[in-house]
Design a protein around this motif. Structure first.
Motif, short mmCIF file in Angstrom:
data_model
loop_
_atom_site.label_atom_id
_atom_site.label_comp_id
_atom_site.label_asym_id
_atom_site.label_seq_id
_atom_site.Cartn_x
_atom_site.Cartn_y
_atom_site.Cartn_z
N HIS A 183 -26.11 -36.16 -16.51
CA HIS A 183 -25.20 -35.10 -16.27
C HIS A 183 -25.23 -34.13 -17.16
CE1 HIS A 183 -22.94 -37.72 -19.02
NE2 HIS A 183 -22.24 -36.53 -19.45
N ILE B 171 -13.81 -40.69 -27.68
CA ILE B 171 -14.55 -41.67 -26.67
C ILE B 171 -14.82 -42.94 -27.07
CG2 ILE B 171 -17.24 -41.58 -25.58
CD1 ILE B 171 -15.85 -39.12 -25.02
N THR C 260 -27.52 -43.53 -25.81
CA THR C 260 -27.56 -42.23 -25.19
C THR C 260 -28.85 -41.54 -24.94
OG1 THR C 260 -25.19 -42.09 -26.19
CG2 THR C 260 -26.04 -40.18 -24.90
N ASP D 56 -22.59 -31.66 -19.20
CA ASP D 56 -20.85 -31.97 -19.30
C ASP D 56 -20.19 -30.64 -18.78
OD1 ASP D 56 -20.84 -34.11 -20.87
OD2 ASP D 56 -21.29 -33.20 -22.96
N HIS E 156 -27.63 -35.57 -20.26
CA HIS E 156 -27.67 -36.90 -20.83
C HIS E 156 -27.03 -37.91 -20.07
CE1 HIS E 156 -23.65 -34.64 -21.91
NE2 HIS E 156 -23.22 -35.70 -21.83
N ARG F 55 -15.26 -36.45 -30.68
CA ARG F 55 -16.17 -35.54 -30.19
C ARG F 55 -15.29 -34.25 -30.13
NH1 ARG F 55 -16.79 -33.30 -25.31
NH2 ARG F 55 -18.74 -33.91 -23.98
N LEU G 151 -23.04 -44.20 -17.90
CA LEU G 151 -22.79 -42.88 -17.44
C LEU G 151 -24.13 -42.19 -16.74
CD1 LEU G 151 -21.02 -41.44 -20.56
CD2 LEU G 151 -19.75 -42.28 -18.58
N ARG H 207 -16.38 -49.59 -29.56
CA ARG H 207 -17.30 -48.18 -29.86
C ARG H 207 -16.39 -47.32 -29.77
NH1 ARG H 207 -20.28 -44.20 -26.68
NH2 ARG H 207 -22.46 -44.11 -27.13
N ARG I 290 -25.66 -42.38 -20.46
CA ARG I 290 -25.32 -43.51 -21.50
C ARG I 290 -25.53 -44.88 -20.97
NH1 ARG I 290 -19.62 -44.55 -23.31
NH2 ARG I 290 -19.39 -45.45 -21.11
C1 OGA Z 1 -19.88 -37.34 -23.42
C2 OGA Z 1 -20.81 -38.24 -23.12
C3 OGA Z 1 -22.02 -40.28 -24.07
C4 OGA Z 1 -21.94 -41.40 -24.82
O1 OGA Z 1 -19.18 -37.39 -24.63
O2 OGA Z 1 -19.80 -36.10 -23.10
O3 OGA Z 1 -21.67 -38.22 -21.84
O4 OGA Z 1 -22.82 -41.95 -25.32
N1 OGA Z 1 -20.99 -39.52 -23.96
O5 OGA Z 1 -20.94 -41.66 -25.17
#
Ligand code: OGA
Ligand code: MN
Length: 292
Positions: free
Chosen positions: A115, A94, A142, A117, A266, A281, A112, A277, A268
């Motif tokens: 949601h 990510i 986040t 996942d 969650h 993950r 983001l 960044r 972002r």
């Molecule tokens: C994810 C997501 C949030 C972020 O990896 O599923 O939503 O802070 N990431 O990058």
């Protein structure tokens, strides 16, 4: 090594786990306490961890079977992402970082929306673990929502209205709410593509009921006229996304954060796209969704 110590954030969910070095072997007793804390606090943060990919994979795998990186994500130019060869299929990147104009990982620097996942799949993942290698000084926080609390605090009318109901989880949009390649906008949510799940989900470990929402666009509550479905969805989304159900992670490099995708949503914040960044993950395979 110092004692394991769980420190709740004091917010709606989340706790810090202190006194454990995840780069070292974790005993079953220590793991048991971590697993218990995860059940209680839904989101765990382990700060100051030095994790290479094999170690991240090994720790993640204690929570269940590792999920493969989505095929789409393999298309990124991951040369500079730091993912080691043996982790390629299991560690996703990510990142906002670009190499020669090409992204080295997913999700860029944009916002983001709230949601769950991959809930548009029949077996949504159980958990995700996100490890920060590089983070901007500001932005890209986040947020996490406690979906047990969101369910429990629904008005009796709303609880009754969603009881036994199922909802379509739209597979045509990504976590930025944008249409994925190869999909068309569905004007009638009754025809939204994606998995159908109960709105109230029973957590298989804690046996608690959580509100189970995926993403707002494209959602449809089965059996209701579209207008009623929209009205009910708007009401439960407005309720669930209130700030008092949320806690925000402000990232520092070397933070590992894991969330329970069965009872947590969650989002972002966006951040300046020129800032670096970089996260590695892992994701844990999910189990059948139980109706609550
Ligand atoms: C994810 C997501 C949030 C972020 O990896 O599923 O939503 O802070 N990431 O990058
Ligand atoms: Mn996500």
């Amino acid at each position: 090594m110092s004692e394991l110590w769980i420190q709740p954030t004091g917010g709606a969910l989340g706790a810090d786990v202190h006194g454990v070095d995840l780069s070292q072997p974790i005993s079953d007793a220590v793991f048991g306490r971590i697993a218990q804390a995860w059940g209680e606090h839904l989101v765990l943060r382990f700060s100051g961890q030095k994790l290479d990919d094999p170690t991240l994979m090994k720790f993640s795998a204690r929570f269940g079977e590792l999920d493969r990186v989505p095929i789409a994500a393999v298309g990124f130019d991951r040369m500079d992402s730091g993912v080691v060869k043996e982790a390629e299929e299991w560690v996703a990147v990510i990142s906002s970082v670009k190499k020669n104009g090409k992204a080295i990982g997913g999700l860029g620097s944009y916002e983001l929306v709230w949601h769950t996942d991959m809930s548009y799949n029949p077996l949504p993942p159980r958990a995700s673990l996100l490890y920060a290698l590089e983070v901007p000084a500001d932005g890209g926080n986040t947020g996490f929502l406690n979906m047990y609390s969101a369910y429990e605090s629904l008005s009796p009318e709303l609880k009754r209205a969603i009881e036994g109901k199922t909802c379509i989880h739209d597979s045509s949009r990504n976590s930025a709410g944008e249409l994925r390649k190869g999909f068309q906008t569905t004007l009638d949510p009754r025809h939204t593509p994606g998995a159908v799940h109960p709105l109230v989900r029973l957590h298989p470990m804690t046996k608690r009921k959580a509100l189970f929402l995926g993403r707002r666009p494209g959602a449809y509550i089965h059996g209701l006229p579209v207008e009623e479905s929209e009205k009910l969805l708007n009401a439960i989304w407005a309720h669930a996304t209130q700030e008092h159900f949320a806690w925000y992670q402000k990232w520092r490099a070397s933070d590992l954060v894991m969330w329970d995708n069965r009872c947590v949503m969650h989002r972002r914040d966006a951040f300046d796209e020129s800032l670096r960044r970089l996260m590695h993950r892992t994701q844990i395979v999910g189990e059948p969704v139980l109706a609550g």
